[in-house]
Write an enzyme that holds these catalytic residues in place. Sequence first.
Site, PDB file in Angstrom:
ATOM      1  CE  LYS A  65      -4.109  -2.038   2.107  1.00 48.07           C
ATOM      2  NZ  LYS A  65      -5.137  -1.960   3.159  1.00 48.07           N
ATOM      3  N   GLY A 129      -0.911   0.848   8.976  1.00 51.53           N
ATOM      4  CA  GLY A 129      -1.544   1.278   7.733  1.00 51.53           C
ATOM      5  C   GLY A 129      -3.062   1.354   7.829  1.00 51.53           C
TER       6      GLY A 129
HETATM    7  P1  NAP Z   1       0.354  -2.858  10.181  1.00 52.84           P
HETATM    8  O1  NAP Z   1       0.585  -1.635   9.360  1.00 52.84           O
HETATM    9  O2  NAP Z   1       1.382  -3.925  10.206  1.00 52.84           O
HETATM   10  O3  NAP Z   1       0.119  -2.335  11.701  1.00 52.84           O
HETATM   11  C1  NAP Z   1      -0.020  -3.249  12.733  1.00 52.84           C
HETATM   12  C2  NAP Z   1      -0.550  -2.531  13.988  1.00 52.84           C
HETATM   13  O4  NAP Z   1      -0.853  -3.538  14.960  1.00 52.84           O
HETATM   14  C3  NAP Z   1       0.442  -1.583  14.636  1.00 52.84           C
HETATM   15  O5  NAP Z   1      -0.264  -0.529  15.256  1.00 52.84           O
HETATM   16  C4  NAP Z   1       1.102  -2.496  15.687  1.00 52.84           C
HETATM   17  O6  NAP Z   1       1.634  -1.790  16.788  1.00 52.84           O
HETATM   18  C5  NAP Z   1      -0.091  -3.293  16.142  1.00 52.84           C
HETATM   19  N1  NAP Z   1       0.257  -4.593  16.715  1.00 52.84           N
HETATM   20  C6  NAP Z   1       0.828  -5.658  16.094  1.00 52.84           C
HETATM   21  N2  NAP Z   1       0.946  -6.693  16.949  1.00 52.84           N
HETATM   22  C7  NAP Z   1       0.437  -6.268  18.139  1.00 52.84           C
HETATM   23  C8  NAP Z   1       0.280  -6.891  19.423  1.00 52.84           C
HETATM   24  N3  NAP Z   1       0.672  -8.166  19.633  1.00 52.84           N
HETATM   25  N4  NAP Z   1      -0.283  -6.169  20.418  1.00 52.84           N
HETATM   26  C9  NAP Z   1      -0.676  -4.900  20.199  1.00 52.84           C
HETATM   27  N5  NAP Z   1      -0.541  -4.248  19.005  1.00 52.84           N
HETATM   28  C10 NAP Z   1       0.003  -4.943  18.003  1.00 52.84           C
HETATM   29  O7  NAP Z   1      -1.000  -3.592   9.799  1.00 52.84           O
HETATM   30  P2  NAP Z   1      -2.303  -2.894   9.151  1.00 52.84           P
HETATM   31  O8  NAP Z   1      -2.189  -2.878   7.681  1.00 52.84           O
HETATM   32  O9  NAP Z   1      -2.510  -1.620   9.879  1.00 52.84           O
HETATM   33  O10 NAP Z   1      -3.474  -3.961   9.495  1.00 52.84           O
HETATM   34  C11 NAP Z   1      -4.002  -4.097  10.801  1.00 52.84           C
HETATM   35  C12 NAP Z   1      -5.195  -5.036  10.763  1.00 52.84           C
HETATM   36  O11 NAP Z   1      -6.300  -4.470  10.056  1.00 52.84           O
HETATM   37  C13 NAP Z   1      -4.869  -6.343  10.048  1.00 52.84           C
HETATM   38  O12 NAP Z   1      -5.314  -7.384  10.867  1.00 52.84           O
HETATM   39  C14 NAP Z   1      -5.678  -6.294   8.775  1.00 52.84           C
HETATM   40  O13 NAP Z   1      -6.132  -7.604   8.414  1.00 52.84           O
HETATM   41  C15 NAP Z   1      -6.845  -5.422   9.170  1.00 52.84           C
HETATM   42  N6  NAP Z   1      -7.465  -4.733   7.981  1.00 52.84           N
HETATM   43  C16 NAP Z   1      -8.749  -5.043   7.645  1.00 52.84           C
HETATM   44  C17 NAP Z   1      -9.340  -4.415   6.548  1.00 52.84           C
HETATM   45  C18 NAP Z   1     -10.761  -4.770   6.150  1.00 52.84           C
HETATM   46  O14 NAP Z   1     -11.185  -4.418   5.045  1.00 52.84           O
HETATM   47  N7  NAP Z   1     -11.535  -5.387   7.000  1.00 52.84           N
HETATM   48  C19 NAP Z   1      -8.643  -3.462   5.792  1.00 52.84           C
HETATM   49  C20 NAP Z   1      -7.325  -3.151   6.178  1.00 52.84           C
HETATM   50  C21 NAP Z   1      -6.750  -3.820   7.279  1.00 52.84           C
HETATM   51  P3  NAP Z   1       3.161  -1.239  16.781  1.00 52.84           P
HETATM   52  O15 NAP Z   1       3.113   0.068  16.048  1.00 52.84           O
HETATM   53  O16 NAP Z   1       3.495  -1.103  18.206  1.00 52.84           O
HETATM   54  O17 NAP Z   1       3.989  -2.271  16.049  1.00 52.84           O
END
Ligand code: NAP
Length: 278
Positions: A65, A129
């Site tokens: 992305k 993201g």
């Molecule tokens: P990302 O950019 O990798 O960010 C991950 C986030 O999760 C960061 O804030 C990270 O915190 C936190 N995190 C990871 N492991 C953790 C833990 N064990 N305890 C607490 N916080 C933790 O991922 P992303 O793209 O934002 O995606 C996040 C989620 O949203 C994913 O599960 C994805 O499947 C979902 N999503 C769903 C949709 C939909 O259409 N339904 C669309 C987009 C995303 P730190 O900053 O401290 O590392």
Amino acid sequence: MDSYLVIGNPVAHSKSPHIHARFASLTGQTLTYERLQVEPGHFAARMRELIDQGLKGCNVTVPFKLEACALAQERSDRVHLAGAANTLSFQAGRIQADNTDGIGLVRDIEVNAGQTLRGSRVLLLGAGGAAAGALGPLLLAGPAQLVVSNRTEAKARELVARHHAHASLQAALSRTELLALPLDASLPAFDVVINATAGSLAGAAPPIAASALQPNALVYDMMYGPAAQAFLQWAATQGARPRDGLGMLVEQAAESFFIWRGVRPPTAPVLAHLRQGG
Ligand code: NAP
């Protein structure tokens, strides 16, 4: 026939081809929509090949992305704010980028779940993201308070600062108290809690205390399927209304479809079909 793709790594699990095929059938549009897995480091080159072959547009998922945002020549306000794009359109050799994740989330909360965001107190967990894509559209919905909280606190502060600085949102910001707060038990209680962390995937414990939930709060996990269940079941035992991210997935796809085709597809039958395991 116009062709579209979802590009990511991994991408085999993606429900987007099924969703867009249903949208096309429901709106009488003729198009193809497929999955494409691309290896890290090859995204930009593969995109140029696909554009040369006449691809009309694509959805972009993890981990591309940010690269999709960087590759575009034109970026919507939503992309500027998020710093990431999930929807690319190709016209006359130019790449236009948009981000429909946040508007998809807001529509699922307000239209499908019937939860008004205007005037409510909202907690956004995470600063990756997905949280970045959600924050701008959440602000535009006009909550009274919007708190961002993340395991790495500095990332929450940076995300909030970036949104404070965005001039086009000043009108919304003047109505909304936007804060970054530490992720600990001293959080106040919220009407809406949105989990945009990947913590559920790692089987992490609920990232907040039950005291952060107003009675009957909407507790939303952007994830769907088995990974979302532990957090949502915990929320239900606290008397909250749990909701997974399946509706967000369908709504963000509908916004992409609208950008590409100029037609807004009905989402309710598609979401209902997916909920029945379709
Ligand atoms: P990302 O950019 O990798 O960010 C991950 C986030 O999760 C960061 O804030 C990270 O915190 C936190 N995190 C990871 N492991 C953790 C833990 N064990 N305890 C607490 N916080 C933790 O991922 P992303 O793209 O934002 O995606 C996040 C989620 O949203 C994913 O599960 C994805 O499947 C979902 N999503 C769903 C949709 C939909 O259409 N339904 C669309 C987009 C995303 P730190 O900053 O401290 O590392």
